[in-house]
Design an enzyme around this catalytic site. Structure first.
Site, mmCIF file in Angstrom:
data_model
loop_
_atom_site.group_PDB
_atom_site.id
_atom_site.type_symbol
_atom_site.label_atom_id
_atom_site.label_comp_id
_atom_site.label_asym_id
_atom_site.label_seq_id
_atom_site.Cartn_x
_atom_site.Cartn_y
_atom_site.Cartn_z
ATOM 1 N N ARG A 1 -10.389 95.052 23.347
ATOM 2 C CA ARG A 1 -10.785 95.821 24.542
ATOM 3 C C ARG A 1 -9.913 95.328 25.683
ATOM 4 O O ARG A 1 -9.919 94.128 26.004
ATOM 5 C CB ARG A 1 -12.260 95.603 24.862
ATOM 6 N N ARG B 1 -23.029 102.766 17.091
ATOM 7 C CA ARG B 1 -21.793 101.996 17.247
ATOM 8 C C ARG B 1 -21.625 101.072 16.043
ATOM 9 O O ARG B 1 -20.528 100.915 15.507
ATOM 10 C CB ARG B 1 -21.840 101.161 18.542
ATOM 11 N N ASP C 1 -21.283 109.592 32.093
ATOM 12 C CA ASP C 1 -20.906 108.174 32.032
ATOM 13 C C ASP C 1 -20.927 107.646 33.466
ATOM 14 O O ASP C 1 -21.028 108.431 34.436
ATOM 15 C CB ASP C 1 -19.509 108.044 31.387
ATOM 16 N N HIS D 1 -11.682 105.606 24.517
ATOM 17 C CA HIS D 1 -12.732 104.778 23.905
ATOM 18 C C HIS D 1 -13.150 105.419 22.571
ATOM 19 O O HIS D 1 -14.243 105.957 22.427
ATOM 20 C CB HIS D 1 -13.923 104.693 24.865
ATOM 21 N N CYS E 1 -22.788 106.745 26.980
ATOM 22 C CA CYS E 1 -22.316 105.620 26.157
ATOM 23 C C CYS E 1 -22.988 104.304 26.539
ATOM 24 O O CYS E 1 -22.995 103.372 25.751
ATOM 25 C CB CYS E 1 -20.798 105.511 26.248
ATOM 26 N N GLN F 1 -16.539 104.663 20.528
ATOM 27 C CA GLN F 1 -17.732 105.259 21.125
ATOM 28 C C GLN F 1 -17.944 106.683 20.611
ATOM 29 O O GLN F 1 -19.055 107.079 20.268
ATOM 30 C CB GLN F 1 -17.584 105.283 22.656
HETATM 31 N N1 CP Z 1 -20.524 101.715 25.403
HETATM 32 C C1 CP Z 1 -19.892 100.536 25.397
HETATM 33 O O1 CP Z 1 -18.757 100.408 24.985
HETATM 34 O O2 CP Z 1 -20.655 99.486 25.863
HETATM 35 P P1 CP Z 1 -20.165 98.001 26.150
HETATM 36 O O3 CP Z 1 -19.294 98.038 27.374
HETATM 37 O O4 CP Z 1 -21.441 97.248 26.386
HETATM 38 O O5 CP Z 1 -19.417 97.486 24.960
HETATM 39 N N1 NVA Z 2 -16.036 104.426 31.376
HETATM 40 C C1 NVA Z 2 -16.670 103.143 31.179
HETATM 41 C C2 NVA Z 2 -17.142 102.985 29.775
HETATM 42 C C3 NVA Z 2 -17.866 101.718 29.486
HETATM 43 C C4 NVA Z 2 -18.281 101.560 28.067
HETATM 44 C C5 NVA Z 2 -15.688 102.042 31.552
HETATM 45 O O1 NVA Z 2 -14.519 102.117 31.168
HETATM 46 O O2 NVA Z 2 -16.097 101.122 32.254
#
Ligand code: CP
Ligand code: NVA
Length: 308
Positions: free
Chosen positions: A107, A294, A225, A134, A266, A137
């Site tokens: 990530r 997930r 989101d 992502h 998400c 997700q």
């Molecule tokens: N939805 C998601 O990716 O959550 P986290 O940021 O908690 O991993």
């Molecule tokens: N759009 C959000 C998703 C988190 C899972 C971010 O990137 O922070």
């Protein structure tokens, strides 16, 4: 090398078989404790590195638990604790990690970091979120939709809010799984048009509609989101809130969707900002199934990457 970098970089047939396998693996665990080992142990002897340059709850825990259920081992690494956060190149990091582990999930911020990791690693790399996409997700989201409503092909998905990384992966999925997608949000927060155009080129309808009420008409699924993503500057918070407030998903908006429409987010959510608690906890919501999936979807993704 089979990476999982984005939904548009994986064939529809492979995506479909991952979703189907996720469902089979989920069903096989019904009634068992979370720590029970899967019967077949496909990751026995495999070591998985989970690298986080941004915070995470779901991605971190679901990957870690998923690897363990399949008999593998994990190490969770924070970018700032690694030399990666202190000037070591991504290419060197990738080459070194590949000598220790069988699979890398990362990530990160810039998509370029993910792509370089994949270029120089000699083991598969999985995208656990970048500023742009992502994909894990959305694999869970497709699984969740289909558990509740059957095939997502031909359905209408509406995204209300920021045209962000999660929207981008929905647009990729629209092209690959064959569903229609409507974006509703302020022009300043439109998605990158490349995502929209690529999906359209695959023959699905992708629309931009400024009026959220019109947008959700006929929706089978409404998604939103956070209004401020992890890579967005905090200084933009107030402006974004002002721009996005008309796109809040609340009961009044959901009333314009199909009566059996699902609601997804998400998570993490900012309750009563992008979506009201009434919707999040209401009859349309499947947000905790999404979070659970997930785990199952990513187990299938890891098996696909490792060919096991
Ligand atoms: N939805 C998601 O990716 O959550 P986290 O940021 O908690 O991993
Ligand atoms: N759009 C959000 C998703 C988190 C899972 C971010 O990137 O922070």
């Amino acid at each position: 090398m089979t990476h999982f970098l984005d939904i548009n970089a994986t064939s529809p047939a492979d995506l479909r078989s991952m979703i189907d396998q996720a469902k089979v693996m989920k069903d096989a665990r019904k009634g068992q404790p979370k720590g029970a080992l899967d019967a077949d142990q496909p990751l026995a002897g495999q070591m998985v590195a989970l690298i986080f340059e941004k915070p995470s709850t779901r991605t971190r825990v679901s990957f870690d638990v998923g690897v363990r259920q399949m008999g593998g081992q994990t190490m969770v690494l924070s970018g700032s604790d690694m030399q990666l956060g202190h000037g070591e190149t991504i290419a060197d990091t990738a080459r070194v990690l590949s000598r220790y582990v069988d699979l890398i999930m990362i990530r990160t911020f810039e998509e370029q970091t993910l792509l370089e990791m994949a270029e120089y690693a000699t083991v598969p790399v999985i995208n656990g979120l970048t500023n742009r996409t992502h994909p894990c997700q959305i694999m869970a989201d497709i699984q969740t939709f289909e558990e509740h409503r059957g095939s997502i092909a031909g359905k209408k998905v509406v995204w209300s809010g920021d045209g962000n990384n999660v929207f981008a992966s929905f647009a990729h999925a629209a092209g690959q799984f064959g569903f229609d997608l409507t974006f509703t949000g302020p022009p300043a927060l439109d998605p990158e048009m490349v995502f929209v155009e690529e999906a359209r080129a695959k023959g699905v309808k992708v629309e931009i509609e400024r009026d959220p009420v019109k947008a959700v008409e006929g929706a089978d699924l409404v998604v939103t989101d956070t209004w401020v993503s992890m890579h967005d500057p905090q200084s933009a918070r107030e402006r974004r809130h002002n721009q996005l407030r008309p796109y809040q998903v609340n009961d009044a908006l959901m009333a314009h969707a199909k009566s059996d429409a699902l609601f997804m987010h998400c998570l993490p959510a900012h309750r009563d900002e992008e979506a009201t608690s009434a919707v999040m906890d209401g009859p349309h919501s499947v947000i905790f199934d999404e979070a659970e999936n997930r785990l199952h979807a990513q187990k299938a993704v890891m098996r696909y990457c490792l060919g096991v």
